[in-house]
Design a protein around this motif. Structure first.
Motif, PDB file in Angstrom:
ATOM      1  N   SER A  23       0.809  -1.226   0.000  1.00 22.96           N
ATOM      2  CA  SER A  23       0.000   0.000   0.000  1.00 22.96           C
ATOM      3  C   SER A  23       0.841   1.274   0.000  1.00 22.96           C
ATOM      4  N   GLU A  24       2.001   1.237   0.649  1.00 21.82           N
ATOM      5  CA  GLU A  24       2.830   2.437   0.735  1.00 21.82           C
ATOM      6  C   GLU A  24       3.856   2.574  -0.382  1.00 21.82           C
ATOM      7  N   ILE A  25       4.392   1.462  -0.866  1.00 23.45           N
ATOM      8  CA  ILE A  25       5.475   1.518  -1.855  1.00 23.45           C
ATOM      9  C   ILE A  25       4.972   1.363  -3.295  1.00 23.45           C
ATOM     10  N   TYR A  26       4.098   0.415  -3.533  1.00 20.91           N
ATOM     11  CA  TYR A  26       3.708   0.096  -4.908  1.00 20.91           C
ATOM     12  C   TYR A  26       2.996   1.222  -5.660  1.00 20.91           C
ATOM     13  N   PRO A  27       2.211   2.105  -5.001  1.00 21.03           N
ATOM     14  CA  PRO A  27       1.591   3.196  -5.772  1.00 21.03           C
ATOM     15  C   PRO A  27       2.600   4.138  -6.437  1.00 21.03           C
ATOM     16  N   ARG A  28       3.837   4.112  -5.992  1.00 22.41           N
ATOM     17  CA  ARG A  28       4.885   4.918  -6.639  1.00 22.41           C
ATOM     18  C   ARG A  28       5.284   4.331  -7.992  1.00 22.41           C
ATOM     19  N   GLU A 108      18.911 -23.947  -8.911  1.00 22.16           N
ATOM     20  CA  GLU A 108      18.380 -22.677  -9.388  1.00 22.16           C
ATOM     21  C   GLU A 108      17.362 -22.102  -8.404  1.00 22.16           C
ATOM     22  N   ILE A 109      17.405 -20.796  -8.280  1.00 23.78           N
ATOM     23  CA  ILE A 109      16.468 -20.059  -7.439  1.00 23.78           C
ATOM     24  C   ILE A 109      15.639 -19.174  -8.367  1.00 23.78           C
ATOM     25  N   TYR A 110      14.333 -19.163  -8.167  1.00 21.04           N
ATOM     26  CA  TYR A 110      13.434 -18.353  -8.988  1.00 21.04           C
ATOM     27  C   TYR A 110      12.671 -17.366  -8.120  1.00 21.04           C
ATOM     28  N   LEU A 111      12.290 -16.249  -8.738  1.00 23.10           N
ATOM     29  CA  LEU A 111      11.409 -15.285  -8.090  1.00 23.10           C
ATOM     30  C   LEU A 111      10.751 -14.409  -9.142  1.00 23.10           C
ATOM     31  N   ALA A 112       9.610 -13.865  -8.777  1.00 21.92           N
ATOM     32  CA  ALA A 112       8.931 -12.880  -9.607  1.00 21.92           C
ATOM     33  C   ALA A 112       9.245 -11.523  -8.995  1.00 21.92           C
ATOM     34  N   SER A 113       9.858 -10.656  -9.780  1.00 23.98           N
ATOM     35  CA  SER A 113      10.292  -9.371  -9.258  1.00 23.98           C
ATOM     36  C   SER A 113       9.328  -8.259  -9.641  1.00 23.98           C
ATOM     37  N   SER A 114       8.947  -7.494  -8.635  1.00 21.06           N
ATOM     38  CA  SER A 114       8.195  -6.269  -8.877  1.00 21.06           C
ATOM     39  C   SER A 114       9.180  -5.197  -9.328  1.00 21.06           C
ATOM     40  N   LEU A 115       8.661  -4.110  -9.884  1.00 20.87           N
ATOM     41  CA  LEU A 115       9.531  -3.009 -10.318  1.00 20.87           C
ATOM     42  C   LEU A 115      10.389  -2.454  -9.183  1.00 20.87           C
ATOM     43  N   PRO A 116       9.837  -2.249  -7.978  1.00 18.97           N
ATOM     44  CA  PRO A 116      10.672  -1.672  -6.919  1.00 18.97           C
ATOM     45  C   PRO A 116      11.891  -2.524  -6.561  1.00 18.97           C
ATOM     46  N   ALA A 117      11.824  -3.829  -6.770  1.00 19.89           N
ATOM     47  CA  ALA A 117      12.903  -4.722  -6.324  1.00 19.89           C
ATOM     48  C   ALA A 117      13.825  -5.198  -7.442  1.00 19.89           C
ATOM     49  N   LYS A 118      13.492  -4.927  -8.687  1.00 22.89           N
ATOM     50  CA  LYS A 118      14.264  -5.497  -9.801  1.00 22.89           C
ATOM     51  C   LYS A 118      15.756  -5.160  -9.727  1.00 22.89           C
ATOM     52  N   TYR A 121      17.579  -7.330  -7.150  1.00 24.72           N
ATOM     53  CA  TYR A 121      17.804  -8.704  -7.578  1.00 24.72           C
ATOM     54  C   TYR A 121      18.863  -8.792  -8.672  1.00 24.72           C
ATOM     55  N   THR A 122      18.867  -7.832  -9.572  1.00 18.33           N
ATOM     56  CA  THR A 122      19.878  -7.823 -10.636  1.00 18.33           C
ATOM     57  C   THR A 122      21.279  -7.703 -10.032  1.00 18.33           C
ATOM     58  N   LYS A 123      21.439  -6.830  -9.054  1.00 19.03           N
ATOM     59  CA  LYS A 123      22.736  -6.673  -8.383  1.00 19.03           C
ATOM     60  C   LYS A 123      23.155  -7.942  -7.651  1.00 19.03           C
ATOM     61  N   ARG A 124      22.178  -8.765  -7.267  1.00 17.85           N
ATOM     62  CA  ARG A 124      22.462 -10.014  -6.548  1.00 17.85           C
ATOM     63  C   ARG A 124      22.716 -11.184  -7.493  1.00 17.85           C
ATOM     64  N   GLY A 125      22.723 -10.940  -8.812  1.00 18.74           N
ATOM     65  CA  GLY A 125      23.049 -11.992  -9.767  1.00 18.74           C
ATOM     66  C   GLY A 125      21.867 -12.647 -10.444  1.00 18.74           C
ATOM     67  N   TYR A 126      20.659 -12.149 -10.202  1.00 20.52           N
ATOM     68  CA  TYR A 126      19.480 -12.700 -10.866  1.00 20.52           C
ATOM     69  C   TYR A 126      19.399 -12.158 -12.287  1.00 20.52           C
ATOM     70  N   ASP A 140      -5.776  -2.099 -15.984  1.00 20.75           N
ATOM     71  CA  ASP A 140      -4.375  -1.752 -15.737  1.00 20.75           C
ATOM     72  C   ASP A 140      -3.524  -3.003 -15.941  1.00 20.75           C
ATOM     73  N   VAL A 141      -2.320  -2.813 -16.458  1.00 15.96           N
ATOM     74  CA  VAL A 141      -1.460  -3.954 -16.796  1.00 15.96           C
ATOM     75  C   VAL A 141      -0.274  -4.023 -15.845  1.00 15.96           C
ATOM     76  N   LEU A 142      -0.077  -5.204 -15.277  1.00 20.69           N
ATOM     77  CA  LEU A 142       1.077  -5.486 -14.439  1.00 20.69           C
ATOM     78  C   LEU A 142       2.125  -6.164 -15.305  1.00 20.69           C
ATOM     79  N   CYS A 143       3.287  -5.551 -15.394  1.00 22.16           N
ATOM     80  CA  CYS A 143       4.445  -6.155 -16.062  1.00 22.16           C
ATOM     81  C   CYS A 143       5.458  -6.480 -14.958  1.00 22.16           C
ATOM     82  N   TYR A 144       5.972  -7.682 -14.978  1.00 18.83           N
ATOM     83  CA  TYR A 144       6.952  -8.052 -13.960  1.00 18.83           C
ATOM     84  C   TYR A 144       8.001  -8.957 -14.584  1.00 18.83           C
TER      85      TYR A 144
END
Length: 161
Positions: A23-28, A108-118, A121-126, A140-144
């Motif tokens: 609620s606090e982060i994603y609306p950005r 292998e480790i998998y995850l779905a990344s939201s925009l705030p965290a991408k 995760y990229t810096k961590r080698g994902y 509204d369209v969610l791209c992840y």
């Protein structure tokens, strides 16, 4: 800070951390329909089911629960840290914990990344495997990003133990 396995009595903590952070982060980053989709996706039913399956963990700062992560087989889900505790190491500690837990059994480790965290995760080698989209109820369209990381570089990337 310490990490504990969430029990049934921690349901409200997990829900509160998850929903407050969304609620606090994603609306950005996302339109309202996508934020509503995330809140519905992390429903009471889904959170309770994951806690009952022993897949949910909490990080505590003293007595206060400040973050959560869910580990399903070789997938990291629902990694959230309360906004006021972000950038203080709790998220990194949760991610380290989840990766180590998965690395015990999977390559292998998998995850779905939201925009705030991408970028984190990229810096961590994902690396991004694909970029799916979901259309929310109001259009509204969610791209992840669906991302993966090799948990143990001595094993070939495509083989699981």
């Amino acid at each position: 800070m310490q990490i504990i396995k969430a029990q049934t009595e921690h349901f409200e903590d997990v829900k509160s951390i998850t929903h407050k952070t969304i609620s606090e982060i994603y609306p950005r980053y996302y339109p309202k329909g996508v934020v509503d989709f995330f809140l519905a996706h992390h429903s009471d039913e889904n959170i309770r089911k994951d806690i009952a399956a022993d897949m949910v963990y909490l990080i505590e700062d003293g007595e206060e629960k400040i973050g959560t992560v869910t580990v399903k087989e070789n997938e990291i889900n629902r990694l959230f840290v309360l906004p006021q505790y972000q950038h203080k190491g709790a998220g990194r500690q949760l991610l380290d914990f989840a990766e180590e837990l998965i690395a015990e059994e999977y390559v292998e480790i998998y995850l779905a990344s939201s925009l705030p965290a991408k970028s984190i995760y990229t810096k961590r080698g994902y690396t991004t495997v694909e970029c799916p989209t979901i259309v929310a109820e109001n259009g509204d369209v969610l791209c992840y990003d669906w991302m993966k990381k090799n948990s143990n570089p001595i094993f070939p990337k495509e083989n699981n133990i």
